[in-house]
Design a protein around this motif. Structure first.
Motif, PDB file in Angstrom:
ATOM      1  N   SER A  26     -20.403  68.897-126.381  1.00 31.00           N
ATOM      2  CA  SER A  26     -21.236  67.638-126.281  1.00 31.00           C
ATOM      3  C   SER A  26     -20.144  66.502-126.074  1.00 31.00           C
ATOM      4  CB  SER A  26     -22.276  67.255-127.577  1.00 31.00           C
ATOM      5  OG  SER A  26     -21.297  67.017-128.589  1.00 31.00           O
ATOM      6  N   ASN A  27     -20.575  65.277-125.888  1.00 31.69           N
ATOM      7  CA  ASN A  27     -19.714  64.259-125.916  1.00 31.69           C
ATOM      8  C   ASN A  27     -18.840  63.912-127.025  1.00 31.69           C
ATOM      9  OD1 ASN A  27     -20.452  63.878-122.909  1.00 31.69           O
ATOM     10  ND2 ASN A  27     -21.791  62.290-123.431  1.00 31.69           N
ATOM     11  N   ASP A  28     -19.378  64.362-128.002  1.00 37.14           N
ATOM     12  CA  ASP A  28     -18.973  63.816-129.583  1.00 37.14           C
ATOM     13  C   ASP A  28     -17.829  65.045-129.955  1.00 37.14           C
ATOM     14  OD1 ASP A  28     -20.256  61.350-129.629  1.00 37.14           O
ATOM     15  OD2 ASP A  28     -21.718  62.477-130.230  1.00 37.14           O
ATOM     16  N   ASP A  29     -17.580  66.183-129.278  1.00 36.96           N
ATOM     17  CA  ASP A  29     -16.822  67.189-129.804  1.00 36.96           C
ATOM     18  C   ASP A  29     -15.422  67.261-128.954  1.00 36.96           C
ATOM     19  OD1 ASP A  29     -19.132  68.377-130.737  1.00 36.96           O
ATOM     20  OD2 ASP A  29     -19.784  69.524-129.164  1.00 36.96           O
ATOM     21  N   TRP A  30     -14.402  67.881-129.706  1.00 35.27           N
ATOM     22  CA  TRP A  30     -13.136  67.857-129.017  1.00 35.27           C
ATOM     23  C   TRP A  30     -12.318  68.966-129.663  1.00 35.27           C
ATOM     24  CZ3 TRP A  30     -14.560  63.757-132.078  1.00 35.27           C
ATOM     25  CH2 TRP A  30     -14.090  63.411-133.367  1.00 35.27           C
ATOM     26  N   VAL A  31     -11.155  69.196-129.163  1.00 33.26           N
ATOM     27  CA  VAL A  31     -10.055  69.899-129.784  1.00 33.26           C
ATOM     28  C   VAL A  31      -8.808  68.899-130.416  1.00 33.26           C
ATOM     29  CG1 VAL A  31      -8.123  71.560-129.567  1.00 33.26           C
ATOM     30  CG2 VAL A  31     -10.144  71.652-128.283  1.00 33.26           C
ATOM     31  N   GLN A  32      -8.732  69.094-131.787  1.00 35.55           N
ATOM     32  CA  GLN A  32      -7.872  68.276-132.484  1.00 35.55           C
ATOM     33  C   GLN A  32      -6.481  69.053-132.401  1.00 35.55           C
ATOM     34  OE1 GLN A  32      -9.066  67.618-136.555  1.00 35.55           O
ATOM     35  NE2 GLN A  32      -9.963  65.742-136.152  1.00 35.55           N
ATOM     36  N   LEU A  33      -5.396  68.217-132.286  1.00 37.21           N
ATOM     37  CA  LEU A  33      -4.114  68.634-132.560  1.00 37.21           C
ATOM     38  C   LEU A  33      -3.286  67.873-133.467  1.00 37.21           C
ATOM     39  CD1 LEU A  33      -1.883  70.773-131.137  1.00 37.21           C
ATOM     40  CD2 LEU A  33      -1.358  68.753-129.777  1.00 37.21           C
ATOM     41  N   GLU A  34      -2.378  68.650-134.303  1.00 35.40           N
ATOM     42  CA  GLU A  34      -1.650  68.003-135.458  1.00 35.40           C
ATOM     43  C   GLU A  34      -0.258  68.667-135.435  1.00 35.40           C
ATOM     44  OE1 GLU A  34      -2.847  66.087-139.669  1.00 35.40           O
ATOM     45  OE2 GLU A  34      -2.426  68.268-139.837  1.00 35.40           O
ATOM     46  N   VAL A  35       0.654  67.891-135.501  1.00 32.20           N
ATOM     47  CA  VAL A  35       2.048  68.497-135.817  1.00 32.20           C
ATOM     48  C   VAL A  35       2.361  68.185-137.110  1.00 32.20           C
ATOM     49  CG1 VAL A  35       4.428  68.426-134.676  1.00 32.20           C
ATOM     50  CG2 VAL A  35       2.593  68.695-133.397  1.00 32.20           C
ATOM     51  N   ARG A  36       3.011  68.808-137.793  1.00 31.53           N
ATOM     52  CA  ARG A  36       3.633  68.758-139.093  1.00 31.53           C
ATOM     53  C   ARG A  36       4.923  69.164-139.414  1.00 31.53           C
ATOM     54  NH1 ARG A  36      -1.274  71.066-142.736  1.00 31.53           N
ATOM     55  NH2 ARG A  36      -3.049  70.003-142.027  1.00 31.53           N
ATOM     56  N   LEU A  37       5.726  67.998-140.064  1.00 28.00           N
ATOM     57  CA  LEU A  37       7.070  68.510-140.445  1.00 28.00           C
ATOM     58  C   LEU A  37       7.092  68.731-141.996  1.00 28.00           C
ATOM     59  CD1 LEU A  37      10.294  68.526-139.728  1.00 28.00           C
ATOM     60  CD2 LEU A  37      10.227  66.167-139.951  1.00 28.00           C
ATOM     61  N   ASP A  38       7.654  69.859-142.231  1.00 27.40           N
ATOM     62  CA  ASP A  38       7.502  70.120-143.754  1.00 27.40           C
ATOM     63  C   ASP A  38       6.122  69.745-144.382  1.00 27.40           C
ATOM     64  OD1 ASP A  38      10.114  70.624-143.424  1.00 27.40           O
ATOM     65  OD2 ASP A  38      11.028  68.782-144.012  1.00 27.40           O
ATOM     66  N   GLY A  39       4.844  70.145-143.741  1.00 29.90           N
ATOM     67  CA  GLY A  39       3.752  69.979-144.296  1.00 29.90           C
ATOM     68  C   GLY A  39       3.275  68.475-144.282  1.00 29.90           C
ATOM     69  N   VAL A  40       3.815  67.629-143.698  1.00 34.68           N
ATOM     70  CA  VAL A  40       3.583  66.134-143.645  1.00 34.68           C
ATOM     71  C   VAL A  40       3.229  65.825-141.903  1.00 34.68           C
ATOM     72  CG1 VAL A  40       4.351  64.133-143.911  1.00 34.68           C
ATOM     73  CG2 VAL A  40       4.748  65.556-145.520  1.00 34.68           C
ATOM     74  N   PRO A  41       2.046  65.325-141.863  1.00 37.56           N
ATOM     75  CA  PRO A  41       1.575  65.109-140.247  1.00 37.56           C
ATOM     76  C   PRO A  41       2.702  63.965-139.859  1.00 37.56           C
ATOM     77  CG  PRO A  41      -0.159  64.771-141.642  1.00 37.56           C
ATOM     78  CD  PRO A  41       1.139  65.143-142.509  1.00 37.56           C
ATOM     79  N   LEU A  42       3.125  64.370-138.538  1.00 35.24           N
ATOM     80  CA  LEU A  42       3.778  63.275-137.823  1.00 35.24           C
ATOM     81  C   LEU A  42       3.012  62.410-136.772  1.00 35.24           C
ATOM     82  CD1 LEU A  42       6.648  65.700-136.191  1.00 35.24           C
ATOM     83  CD2 LEU A  42       6.664  64.323-138.222  1.00 35.24           C
ATOM     84  N   GLU A  43       3.565  61.177-136.729  1.00 37.36           N
ATOM     85  CA  GLU A  43       2.990  60.137-135.862  1.00 37.36           C
ATOM     86  C   GLU A  43       2.957  60.818-134.430  1.00 37.36           C
ATOM     87  OE1 GLU A  43       1.596  57.441-136.977  1.00 37.36           O
ATOM     88  OE2 GLU A  43       2.108  57.292-138.773  1.00 37.36           O
ATOM     89  N   PRO A  44       1.819  60.552-133.737  1.00 38.07           N
ATOM     90  CA  PRO A  44       0.950  59.456-133.989  1.00 38.07           C
ATOM     91  C   PRO A  44      -0.273  60.290-134.851  1.00 38.07           C
ATOM     92  CG  PRO A  44       0.361  60.403-131.764  1.00 38.07           C
ATOM     93  CD  PRO A  44       1.770  61.088-132.173  1.00 38.07           C
ATOM     94  N   HIS A  45      -1.081  59.395-135.438  1.00 40.23           N
ATOM     95  CA  HIS A  45      -2.319  59.830-135.895  1.00 40.23           C
ATOM     96  C   HIS A  45      -2.931  58.410-136.622  1.00 40.23           C
ATOM     97  CE1 HIS A  45      -0.520  59.430-140.220  1.00 40.23           C
ATOM     98  NE2 HIS A  45       0.276  60.094-139.858  1.00 40.23           N
ATOM     99  N   THR A  46      -4.336  58.375-136.881  1.00 40.75           N
ATOM    100  CA  THR A  46      -4.791  56.932-137.203  1.00 40.75           C
ATOM    101  C   THR A  46      -4.524  56.478-138.414  1.00 40.75           C
ATOM    102  OG1 THR A  46      -6.811  58.105-138.030  1.00 40.75           O
ATOM    103  CG2 THR A  46      -6.803  57.770-135.521  1.00 40.75           C
TER     104      THR A  46
END
Length: 109
Positions: A26-46
């Motif tokens: 639907s219009n409200d669905d998406w695939v999320q992507l996150e990259v982590r360094l040593d388990g901590v999310p890297l920028e960008p994120h909200t």
């Protein structure tokens, strides 16, 4: 994994590219992507830590995202990529595809 020398501080720049498709969305669905360094999310994120949308429609897309770390000190560091389907309007069986990907890691002092 990448080893930073004991007396150095480096910045990691990670670019992930891949072919992405979201089926039965639907219009409200998406695939999320996150990259982590040593388990901590890297920028960008909200500001509240939400991950970024990598794709969100039923077409074949080649997409790319670049993430930047804080400066990290000596030691062995690990980069990991996570992706998941976000289904806010479950109308049908949501399916996702992430294929033909590349990961580029650049390290600067």
């Amino acid at each position: 994994s990448y080893r930073v020398l004991a007396d150095q501080f480096d910045t990691f720049v990670v670019t992930f590219s891949g072919e992405c498709r979201l089926r039965n969305a639907s219009n409200d669905d998406w695939v999320q992507l996150e990259v982590r360094l040593d388990g901590v999310p890297l920028e960008p994120h909200t500001p509240v830590g939400d991950t970024m949308a990598f794709c969100g429609d039923d077409n074949w897309n080649m997409n790319s995202a670049t993430f930047v770390s804080r400066r990290v000190g000596g030691g062995l560091h690990t980069v990991q990529v996570y992706w998941r389907l976000v289904d806010f309007a479950p109308l049908a069986a949501l399916g996702g595809w992430l294929d033909d990907w590349t990961l580029l890691l650049m390290v600067s002092q």
